[in-house]
Design an enzyme around this catalytic site. Structure first.
Site, PDB file in Angstrom:
ATOM      1  N   GLY A 119      36.469  47.268  50.407  1.00  0.00           N
ATOM      2  CA  GLY A 119      35.735  46.194  49.728  1.00  0.00           C
ATOM      3  C   GLY A 119      34.380  45.982  50.388  1.00  0.00           C
ATOM      4  O   GLY A 119      33.929  46.823  51.168  1.00  0.00           O
ATOM      5  N   THR A 142      38.894  46.260  45.599  1.00  0.00           N
ATOM      6  CA  THR A 142      39.263  44.862  45.826  1.00  0.00           C
ATOM      7  C   THR A 142      39.953  44.341  44.574  1.00  0.00           C
ATOM      8  O   THR A 142      39.474  44.586  43.462  1.00  0.00           O
ATOM      9  CB  THR A 142      38.066  43.936  46.153  1.00  0.00           C
ATOM     10  OG1 THR A 142      38.461  42.580  45.917  1.00  0.00           O
ATOM     11  CG2 THR A 142      36.843  44.216  45.312  1.00  0.00           C
ATOM     12  N   ASP A 144      39.945  41.415  43.818  1.00  0.00           N
ATOM     13  CA  ASP A 144      39.155  40.274  43.338  1.00  0.00           C
ATOM     14  C   ASP A 144      38.130  40.689  42.282  1.00  0.00           C
ATOM     15  O   ASP A 144      37.611  39.835  41.562  1.00  0.00           O
ATOM     16  CB  ASP A 144      38.427  39.600  44.509  1.00  0.00           C
ATOM     17  CG  ASP A 144      39.393  39.019  45.532  1.00  0.00           C
ATOM     18  OD1 ASP A 144      40.598  38.994  45.249  1.00  0.00           O
ATOM     19  OD2 ASP A 144      38.938  38.605  46.606  1.00  0.00           O
ATOM     20  N   GLU A 239      42.279  30.865  44.984  1.00  0.00           N
ATOM     21  CA  GLU A 239      42.436  30.392  46.369  1.00  0.00           C
ATOM     22  C   GLU A 239      41.133  29.841  46.954  1.00  0.00           C
ATOM     23  O   GLU A 239      41.142  29.012  47.854  1.00  0.00           O
ATOM     24  CB  GLU A 239      42.967  31.522  47.256  1.00  0.00           C
ATOM     25  CG  GLU A 239      42.001  32.700  47.319  1.00  0.00           C
ATOM     26  CD  GLU A 239      42.500  33.911  48.078  1.00  0.00           C
ATOM     27  OE1 GLU A 239      43.520  33.825  48.765  1.00  0.00           O
ATOM     28  OE2 GLU A 239      41.827  34.954  47.975  1.00  0.00           O
TER      29      GLU A 239
END
Ligand code: F6P
Length: 362
Positions: A119, A142, A144, A239
């Site tokens: 990442g 990643t 994300d 999160e």
């Protein structure tokens, strides 16, 4: 197998694991060997390159039957001596003696270039090694999906599937018990999983880092729902969501930031404003999003990246990251790739759809 000998390539996986890493490794080795490269896999990210080295030969046999497996056969770490980022996105200068050790160790093994699957933190570290004089090709990784330089990172699609499944499963308890059910998913800087899984999973509120919110507005929203006859609510929370101006994380080590606790904080804040009004429960999906077999989309993307990394080597490129743009694999300078995050914006399709459907997303 090619007659031409092109040299030795190192491969490592760094940072948090995700589904599809093994498919990148297997495809790079398989295609790379066919055009004349041979491979060494370094274990536990950059730690394997540093003394005492941890590595093994990667050949056709070593990568057979691994593409459908989650995790990484080369192991990984998101801490250690080669941290490229510190805190929330701050750059970290790797000491010269560490860069020197890595370069010398690689050269001693006859490795001429390194494929780094990682990442933004790991790619920032890789860039420092490249600027120190060692050839590096990056592969974006990643769950994300927050690297601006590529349309998609592998692992994201699989993670999304897990998160949607979690949303689907909590609907029944939410409606049976008239509860507010929070589903906390990964996404420290960006809310791609929370947004897309939230929309797909029928969440009534989606809380992402890009759109900080005040708890008073959220409570207002819950009250209005209740008054209009909806006794339950599903809330998709990234999160890294920002409530009352704050993210919830702790610095767990010199180069590591650990997220967690945002849902607990939201629930406490709601309870403080509206004591006993809402029965709330939280589910943290956590590392289940990163685990298990990659889905078809992630496998194919990972394979394309593995092949793309070898093509970048064949093209004589250096300090580049393979990237997906409009269904084609291209390369971008690693420097550009690690400098810009891809954030959810108010013109993001799913954001707009969610707003029009009355979802709480500020
Ligand atoms: O960066 C990817 C990510 O999935 C983040 O969303 C999350 O905060 C982090 O990894 C957790 O990493 P770990 O628990 O492995 O330290």
């Amino acid at each position: 197998m090619s007659e031409t000998k092109r040299g030795r390539v190192g491969i490592l996986t760094a940072g948090g694991d995700c589904s599809g890493l093994n498919a990148v490794i297997a495809s790079a080795v398989k295609y790379g060997m066919s055009v004349g490269y041979d491979f060494i896999g370094f274990e536990k990210g950059f730690e394997g390159v540093l003394s005492p080295m941890m590595y093994r030969t990667l050949d056709a046999r070593a990568v057979r039957g691994i593409s459908h497996l989650g995790g990484t056969v080369l192991y990984s770490t998101n801490r250690g001596r080669f941290g490229g980022k510190k805190g929330v996105g701050d750059g970290n200068q790797i000491p010269t003696d560490i860069l020197e050790m890595a370069k010398n160790n690689l050269q001693e093994l006859g490795v001429e270039s390194l494929i780094v699957i990682g990442g933004d933190g790991s790619l920032s570290a890789a860039l420092q090694l490249a600027e120190y004089g060692f050839r590096v090709i990056g592969v974006p990784k990643t769950i994300d999906n927050d690297l601006a330089a590529t349309d998609q990172t592998f692992g994201f699609s699989t993670a999304l599937g897990v998160a949607v499944d979690a949303m689907d499963r909590v609907h029944t308890t939410a409606s049976s018990h008239h509860r507010v059910l929070f589903v906390e998913v990964m996404g420290r800087h960006t809310g791609w999983i929370a947004l897309k899984a939230g929309l797909a999973g029928g969440a009534d509120a989606i809380l992402v880092p890009e759109f900080p919110f005040e708890v008073e507005d959220f409570v207002e929203f819950l009250r209005e729902r209740k008054e209009s006859g909806s006794n339950s609510a599903i809330v998709s929370v990234a999160e890294g969501a920002i409530v009352a101006g704050k993210k919830s994380y702790e610095i767990a080590g010199s180069s590591e930031v650990k997220f967690g606790g945002v849902t607990t904080r939201i629930m406490q804040l709601v309870e403080a404003i509206a004591p006993g009004e809402f029965e709330m429960r939280a589910t943290v999906v956590g590392h289940m999003q990163r685990g298990g077999s990659p889905n078809a989309r992630d496998r194919n993307l990972a394979r394309a990246y593995g092949v793309g990394a070898i093509d970048a080597l064949l093209n004589g490129e250096d300090r580049v990251m393979v990237s997906l743009r409009d269904q084609k694999i291209r390369t971008v300078p690693i420097r550009d790739a690690v400098s810009t995050l891809k954030a959810v914006r108010s013109d993001t399709l799913e954001y707009q759809v969610a707003r029009k459907l009355g979802v709480f997303i500020h």
